[in-house]
Design a protein around this motif. Sequence first.
Motif, PDB file in Angstrom:
ATOM      1  N   ALA A  28       0.818  -1.223   0.000  1.00 25.67           N
ATOM      2  CA  ALA A  28       0.000   0.000   0.000  1.00 25.67           C
ATOM      3  C   ALA A  28       0.846   1.264   0.000  1.00 25.67           C
ATOM      4  O   ALA A  28       0.526   2.237   0.659  1.00 25.67           O
ATOM      5  CB  ALA A  28      -0.971  -0.017   1.187  1.00 25.67           C
ATOM      6  N   GLY A  29       1.944   1.246  -0.726  1.00 19.99           N
ATOM      7  CA  GLY A  29       2.758   2.447  -0.861  1.00 19.99           C
ATOM      8  C   GLY A  29       3.693   2.715   0.300  1.00 19.99           C
ATOM      9  O   GLY A  29       4.410   3.701   0.304  1.00 19.99           O
ATOM     10  N   GLN A  30       3.714   1.851   1.312  1.00 21.95           N
ATOM     11  CA  GLN A  30       4.551   2.082   2.485  1.00 21.95           C
ATOM     12  C   GLN A  30       5.964   1.533   2.328  1.00 21.95           C
ATOM     13  O   GLN A  30       6.850   1.913   3.066  1.00 21.95           O
ATOM     14  CB  GLN A  30       3.900   1.456   3.730  1.00 21.95           C
ATOM     15  N   ALA A  31       6.152   0.614   1.408  1.00 18.38           N
ATOM     16  CA  ALA A  31       7.467  -0.013   1.245  1.00 18.38           C
ATOM     17  C   ALA A  31       7.913   0.126  -0.205  1.00 18.38           C
ATOM     18  O   ALA A  31       7.099   0.304  -1.103  1.00 18.38           O
ATOM     19  CB  ALA A  31       7.391  -1.475   1.642  1.00 18.38           C
ATOM     20  N   PRO A  32       9.202   0.039  -0.432  1.00 11.48           N
ATOM     21  CA  PRO A  32       9.712   0.188  -1.791  1.00 11.48           C
ATOM     22  C   PRO A  32       9.372  -1.011  -2.667  1.00 11.48           C
ATOM     23  O   PRO A  32       9.248  -2.135  -2.187  1.00 11.48           O
ATOM     24  CB  PRO A  32      11.223   0.289  -1.580  1.00 11.48           C
ATOM     25  N   ALA A  33       9.259  -0.754  -3.946  1.00 12.54           N
ATOM     26  CA  ALA A  33       9.113  -1.845  -4.905  1.00 12.54           C
ATOM     27  C   ALA A  33      10.454  -2.555  -5.012  1.00 12.54           C
ATOM     28  O   ALA A  33      11.510  -1.931  -4.901  1.00 12.54           O
ATOM     29  CB  ALA A  33       8.696  -1.286  -6.260  1.00 12.54           C
ATOM     30  N   PRO A  34      10.446  -3.866  -5.205  1.00 13.63           N
ATOM     31  CA  PRO A  34      11.717  -4.580  -5.332  1.00 13.63           C
ATOM     32  C   PRO A  34      12.427  -4.218  -6.635  1.00 13.63           C
ATOM     33  O   PRO A  34      11.788  -3.976  -7.652  1.00 13.63           O
ATOM     34  CB  PRO A  34      11.312  -6.057  -5.308  1.00 13.63           C
ATOM     35  N   HIS A  35      13.725  -4.177  -6.582  1.00 10.96           N
ATOM     36  CA  HIS A  35      14.547  -3.940  -7.767  1.00 10.96           C
ATOM     37  C   HIS A  35      14.340  -5.098  -8.740  1.00 10.96           C
ATOM     38  O   HIS A  35      14.152  -6.248  -8.327  1.00 10.96           O
ATOM     39  CB  HIS A  35      16.016  -3.848  -7.348  1.00 10.96           C
ATOM     40  N   ALA A  36      14.415  -4.832 -10.041  1.00 10.14           N
ATOM     41  CA  ALA A  36      14.204  -5.868 -11.057  1.00 10.14           C
ATOM     42  C   ALA A  36      15.172  -7.043 -10.908  1.00 10.14           C
ATOM     43  O   ALA A  36      14.802  -8.185 -11.191  1.00 10.14           O
ATOM     44  CB  ALA A  36      14.324  -5.252 -12.451  1.00 10.14           C
TER      45      ALA A  36
END
Length: 192
Positions: A28-36
Amino acid sequence: MFDPAPEHRSASPSPYPYAESHSGDTEAGQAPAPHALLTPVLGLLGRWRGRGQGEYPTLPADFTYAQEVTFSHDGRPFLRYEARAWLLDADDAPLRPAARESGWWRLQPDGRVEALVTQPTGIAEIAVGHAADGTVDLSTHDVALTPTAKDVTATRRRYTLTDDDTLTFTHDMAAVDQPMQHHLSARLRRTR
């Protein structure tokens, strides 16, 4: 002490301004998206707990242990890794702390992995390997030992996702004048 300007202060209760995630979701926008580059290991993200068996020729007897392993990320191309274990008696009651280690897994293109793992017993390992099809296989590239550490010369670790919520772990070791051989195996279930 770090004190950001008011316009950069976060309402987050954490004094560290960058979130860490134990999943591949952005929560929900609280954590970063994982790197590819983390794609081959996204299934490992989270906390895992279970039981295992251990043995080694220099030990007086085989043993049963419990283990907890945690993988997280902060959006960059590496995982933070932490593992801790404790010995269990015949009734599965905890006897005492056992192995503990922490480190970083650096993901490279094509699923290559470079891992740095340290233990409070004075052992620091650099391992290299590959992640593919739900399995990470790491073998020693180099070992550094403090003057009083046990003489460990090589290890091999395999982490295999047998399904979304089950992780198996095996650890082979060459140490104290013994050749590379089986040391630990565990079956862990996702708890987070």
